[in-house]
Design an enzyme around this catalytic site. Structure first.
Site, PDB file in Angstrom:
ATOM      1  N   ASP A   2       0.824  -1.214   0.000  1.00  0.00           N
ATOM      2  CA  ASP A   2       0.000   0.000   0.000  1.00  0.00           C
ATOM      3  C   ASP A   2       0.855   1.260   0.000  1.00  0.00           C
ATOM      4  O   ASP A   2       1.971   1.261   0.514  1.00  0.00           O
ATOM      5  CB  ASP A   2      -0.867   0.034   1.260  1.00  0.00           C
ATOM      6  N   ASN A  50      -9.152  -5.292  -7.452  1.00  0.00           N
ATOM      7  CA  ASN A  50      -8.493  -4.118  -8.054  1.00  0.00           C
ATOM      8  C   ASN A  50      -8.966  -3.791  -9.476  1.00  0.00           C
ATOM      9  O   ASN A  50      -8.674  -2.716  -9.986  1.00  0.00           O
ATOM     10  CB  ASN A  50      -6.973  -4.299  -8.074  1.00  0.00           C
TER      11      ASN A  50
HETATM   12  C1  FPP Z   1      -1.811  -0.406  -3.327  1.00  0.00           C
HETATM   13  O1  FPP Z   1      -1.470   0.962  -3.165  1.00  0.00           O
HETATM   14  C2  FPP Z   1      -1.033  -0.943  -4.437  1.00  0.00           C
HETATM   15  C3  FPP Z   1      -1.563  -1.639  -5.467  1.00  0.00           C
HETATM   16  C4  FPP Z   1      -2.988  -1.968  -5.608  1.00  0.00           C
HETATM   17  C5  FPP Z   1      -0.733  -2.121  -6.552  1.00  0.00           C
HETATM   18  C6  FPP Z   1       0.628  -2.521  -6.163  1.00  0.00           C
HETATM   19  C7  FPP Z   1       1.450  -2.435  -7.360  1.00  0.00           C
HETATM   20  C8  FPP Z   1       2.780  -2.231  -7.387  1.00  0.00           C
HETATM   21  C9  FPP Z   1       3.637  -2.172  -6.202  1.00  0.00           C
HETATM   22  C10 FPP Z   1       3.472  -2.038  -8.684  1.00  0.00           C
HETATM   23  C11 FPP Z   1       3.527  -3.229  -9.540  1.00  0.00           C
HETATM   24  C12 FPP Z   1       3.499  -4.518  -8.825  1.00  0.00           C
HETATM   25  C13 FPP Z   1       4.043  -5.636  -9.330  1.00  0.00           C
HETATM   26  C14 FPP Z   1       3.957  -6.915  -8.564  1.00  0.00           C
HETATM   27  C15 FPP Z   1       4.753  -5.622 -10.607  1.00  0.00           C
HETATM   28  P1  FPP Z   1      -2.504   2.042  -3.617  1.00  0.00           P
HETATM   29  O2  FPP Z   1      -2.525   2.147  -5.088  1.00  0.00           O
HETATM   30  O3  FPP Z   1      -3.831   1.668  -3.011  1.00  0.00           O
HETATM   31  O4  FPP Z   1      -1.958   3.376  -3.057  1.00  0.00           O
HETATM   32  P2  FPP Z   1      -2.640   4.202  -1.919  1.00  0.00           P
HETATM   33  O5  FPP Z   1      -2.837   3.192  -0.799  1.00  0.00           O
HETATM   34  O6  FPP Z   1      -1.669   5.270  -1.577  1.00  0.00           O
HETATM   35  O7  FPP Z   1      -3.911   4.720  -2.508  1.00  0.00           O
END
Ligand code: FPP
Length: 210
Positions: A2, A50
């Site tokens: 996150d 997601n």
């Molecule tokens: C949650 O943070 C993150 C995700 C839903 C996606 C995670 C993806 C990555 C780390 C990049 C690519 C991953 C791989 C395995 C190649 P958020 O988007 O909810 O951010 P926030 O909590 O600040 O809103």
């Protein structure tokens, strides 16, 4: 993992820039985890929930998975074996595009000979859905529904029980991640956003089990 979005917003950048930095941080952290002699590292890259995110953000995250699974030279240099956990590609409601499927299959095959750390990426993964599928598998085989039977029908039965579960960026609850496998896990909650999760953060998490 996150906090990619908030990390980017704090810098006046689009959320996609945060995900890109998140992917770079995976590459950095895998190196550290190998140095720490960690046997199994499992990362939650994309959940079954997601898909409802804006299309441009979903497309960007899918592209980052293709990029990560394409880091074959780095992964082989480190002796890392890649695995994937998630809803089967041929499930009726599965949505994984073919280019991501190909990248996943290629990475698994190209690193299958490695004997070092096992890096498992959860993509199109949901813990509850995995349990429903496992229960269906137990029923279909006429097994007696013991914990061992359910374990045998999980997406990746070889995945060992989770020792430490890490939740970044100030989220203080469990997510729909490896619910069965985390039954005895220690949990490390940290305010650190994923793009800044470094070796010191990893060491703090490892303190819980060493
Ligand atoms: C949650 O943070 C993150 C995700 C839903 C996606 C995670 C993806 C990555 C780390 C990049 C690519 C991953 C791989 C395995 C190649 P958020 O988007 O909810 O951010 P926030 O909590 O600040 O809103």
């Amino acid at each position: 993992m996150d906090g990619n979005g908030r990390w980017a917003a704090a810098r006046g950048l689009p959320r996609t820039a945060g995900h890109s930095e998140g992917e770079e941080n995976i590459a950095r952290l895998v190196r550290v985890a190998v140095r720490r002699d960690i046997g199994w590292l499992t990362l939650f890259g994309f959940s079954t929930e997601n898909w409802v995110r804006p299309r441009t953000e979903v497309r960007h995250i899918l592209g980052l998975h293709e990029k990560l699974f394409g880091r074959l030279a780095e992964l082989n240099e480190l002796g890392v074996r890649v695995q994937w956990i998630g809803r089967p590609f041929d499930a009726p409601d599965a949505r994984t595009p073919r280019y991501v499927q190909r990248a996943i299959r290629k990475a698994i095959a190209a690193t299958s000979h490695n004997t070092g750390m096992v890096l498992t990426i959860a993509f199109d993964y949901g813990g509850r859905r995995e349990l429903c599928d496992a229960v269906a598998g137990v029923r279909a085989r006429g097994l007696p529904m013991t914990p061992e039977d359910i374990s045998s029908q999980l997406y990746l039965p070889e995945l060992p029980p989770v020792d430490v579960l890490v939740r970044t960026s100030g989220e203080r609850r469990v997510s729909n991640f490896l619910l069965w496998q985390s039954a005895g896990a220690a949990i490390r909650f940290t305010d650190c956003p994923w793009p800044e999760f470094d070796e010191h953060e990893l060491d703090r998490a490892l303190e819980l089990v060493t």
